[in-house]
Design a protein around this motif. Structure first.
Motif, PDB file in Angstrom:
ATOM      1  N   SER A 140       2.358  -7.172  -5.145  1.00  0.00           N
ATOM      2  CA  SER A 140       0.978  -6.376  -5.412  1.00  0.00           C
ATOM      3  C   SER A 140      -0.090  -7.316  -5.814  1.00  0.00           C
ATOM      4  N   ALA A 141       0.420  -8.170  -7.163  1.00  0.00           N
ATOM      5  CA  ALA A 141      -0.569  -8.750  -7.625  1.00  0.00           C
ATOM      6  C   ALA A 141      -0.968 -10.137  -6.672  1.00  0.00           C
ATOM      7  N   ARG A 142       0.055 -10.663  -5.956  1.00  0.00           N
ATOM      8  CA  ARG A 142      -0.261 -11.593  -4.972  1.00  0.00           C
ATOM      9  C   ARG A 142      -1.149 -11.223  -3.890  1.00  0.00           C
ATOM     10  N   ILE A 143      -1.136  -9.917  -3.601  1.00  0.00           N
ATOM     11  CA  ILE A 143      -2.209  -9.387  -2.490  1.00  0.00           C
ATOM     12  C   ILE A 143      -3.549  -9.509  -3.037  1.00  0.00           C
ATOM     13  N   TYR A 144      -3.459  -8.809  -4.468  1.00  0.00           N
ATOM     14  CA  TYR A 144      -4.603  -8.513  -4.888  1.00  0.00           C
ATOM     15  C   TYR A 144      -5.750  -9.804  -5.225  1.00  0.00           C
ATOM     16  N   PHE A 145      -5.047 -10.861  -5.483  1.00  0.00           N
ATOM     17  CA  PHE A 145      -5.538 -12.170  -5.979  1.00  0.00           C
ATOM     18  C   PHE A 145      -5.945 -12.936  -4.549  1.00  0.00           C
ATOM     19  N   LEU A 197       0.751  -1.164   0.035  1.00  0.00           N
ATOM     20  CA  LEU A 197      -0.175  -0.014   0.014  1.00  0.00           C
ATOM     21  C   LEU A 197       0.835   1.182   0.061  1.00  0.00           C
ATOM     22  N   SER A 198       0.362   2.399  -0.570  1.00  0.00           N
ATOM     23  CA  SER A 198       1.249   3.674  -0.759  1.00  0.00           C
ATOM     24  C   SER A 198       0.849   4.276   0.619  1.00  0.00           C
ATOM     25  N   PRO A 220      -4.224   0.548  -6.843  1.00  0.00           N
ATOM     26  CA  PRO A 220      -3.363   1.847  -7.175  1.00  0.00           C
ATOM     27  C   PRO A 220      -1.922   1.466  -7.287  1.00  0.00           C
ATOM     28  N   VAL A 221      -1.443   0.761  -6.121  1.00  0.00           N
ATOM     29  CA  VAL A 221       0.056   0.635  -6.129  1.00  0.00           C
ATOM     30  C   VAL A 221       0.392  -0.450  -7.320  1.00  0.00           C
ATOM     31  N   LEU A 222      -0.324  -1.370  -7.435  1.00  0.00           N
ATOM     32  CA  LEU A 222      -0.155  -2.260  -8.529  1.00  0.00           C
ATOM     33  C   LEU A 222      -0.259  -1.845  -9.917  1.00  0.00           C
ATOM     34  N   ILE A 223      -1.087  -0.890 -10.464  1.00  0.00           N
ATOM     35  CA  ILE A 223      -1.289  -0.130 -11.517  1.00  0.00           C
ATOM     36  C   ILE A 223       0.236   0.638 -11.592  1.00  0.00           C
ATOM     37  N   TRP A 224       0.517   1.495 -10.338  1.00  0.00           N
ATOM     38  CA  TRP A 224       1.659   2.306 -10.694  1.00  0.00           C
ATOM     39  C   TRP A 224       3.096   1.503 -10.696  1.00  0.00           C
ATOM     40  N   ARG A 225       3.246   0.279  -9.985  1.00  0.00           N
ATOM     41  CA  ARG A 225       4.436  -0.593 -10.033  1.00  0.00           C
ATOM     42  C   ARG A 225       4.410  -1.183 -11.701  1.00  0.00           C
ATOM     43  N   LEU A 226       3.272  -1.634 -12.088  1.00  0.00           N
ATOM     44  CA  LEU A 226       3.258  -2.129 -13.524  1.00  0.00           C
ATOM     45  C   LEU A 226       3.862  -1.117 -14.402  1.00  0.00           C
ATOM     46  N   ILE A 227       3.277   0.272 -14.343  1.00  0.00           N
ATOM     47  CA  ILE A 227       3.883   1.189 -15.236  1.00  0.00           C
ATOM     48  C   ILE A 227       5.366   1.480 -15.370  1.00  0.00           C
TER      49      ILE A 227
END
Length: 276
Positions: free
Chosen positions: A95-100, A29-30, A40-47
């Motif tokens: 982040s993806a691991r936490i999301y899923f 989390l940010s 939000p952090v997942l998308i930002w890190r992916l970018i």
């Protein structure tokens, strides 16, 4: 002054050598967000990961097209880019691991993938700053280019630090004083590689008997001095990383209204909290 003294007293405890941290959410989390959504952090890190991947591919492809790809691996810049690619990649993975699958349990040690991300982050951030400073103070003025494209050479030695700075300022994970051994070990491994490469007859892409003219092991006196100064600079940049982390956390606490944070079941996958 007492707050600073208390902070460093806490930082020099031997327990701070470990890769454990009680607040698991700091790794996904940010400090700037007011929800517990991992999105939000997942998308930002992916970018940031895709940006780094684009830089690495552009650099590698140009080396391949010029028939010099083997030399791509000898430069500290490319070691640093690789560490940034791994850092942002593992960041996306965390982040993806936490999301899923939901938040990390506080009952056990930090998972290996979180620890790996943390170590890579601790290495990549000060090393990126070091590479940028090293290039713009020593190599650029001497007209030395690692990349085979001038524009990419300039971009690589600025975007690397920008990417890690953006990742640092948007994250929540701490930077610890005693974790200095991680970037130092990285630097030592590269130094040993450089020594072995030199005495094995290795050259740069132009055929010179060194990787960098300022680190020429045929002139050990000057080279050792440069190595020592670079090591001291790396320590200072680790301290700078810590200072930026502390400033980030302090500023975010002033700016973010923590009272609107939504508390969810710690066992619930955060993908269900996208609109929390």
């Amino acid at each position: 002054m007492s707050a600073i003294k208390s902070y460093f007293k806490q930082e020099v405890k031997t327990s701070m050598l470990s890769l454990e941290h009680p607040k698991r959410t700091d790794f996904y989390l940010s400090c700037w967000q007011t929800t517990r959504s991992a999105v939000p952090v997942l998308i930002w890190r992916l970018i940031l990961f895709l940006a780094t991947l684009g830089i690495v591919l552009a650099s590698a492809i140009i080396y391949i097209l010029n028939g010099k790809f083997a030399y791509w691996f000898i430069y500290l810049t490319h070691w640093g880019l690789t560490s940034i690619l791994l850092t942002t990649g593992f960041g996306v993975g965390v982040s993806a691991r936490i999301y899923f699958y939901g938040p990390i349990s506080a009952e056990f040690s930090l998972p290996w993938y979180v620890k790996t991300y943390w170590v890579l982050f601790n290495i990549a951030t000060p090393v990126a700053f070091l590479i940028t400073i090293f290039y713009w103070t020593l190599l650029f003025e001497a007209g030395i280019e690692e990349e085979l494209n001038h524009g990419l050479d300039v971009a690589v030695h600025g975007l690397n630090s920008l990417i890690m700075l953006l990742l640092l300022l948007s994250s929540s994970q701490p930077s610890r004083l005693l974790h200095i051994y991680q970037p130092i070990n990285f630097a030592l491994v590269y130094m040993v590689f450089g020594v072995i490469y030199h005495f094995a007859g290795g050259t740069d892409q132009k055929g010179n008997a060194y990787i960098y003219p300022v680190v020429d092991w045929s002139q050990p006196g000057t080279t050792i001095l440069v190595v020592v100064i670079t090591g001291l600079l790396l320590i200072c940049l680790h301290l700078l990383t810590m200072a930026l982390s502390v400033a980030r956390d302090s500023l975010s606490k002033r700016c973010v209204n923590n009272s609107v944070i939504v508390h969810v079941d710690e066992g619930m996958a955060l993908r269900q909290q996208v609109y929390a």
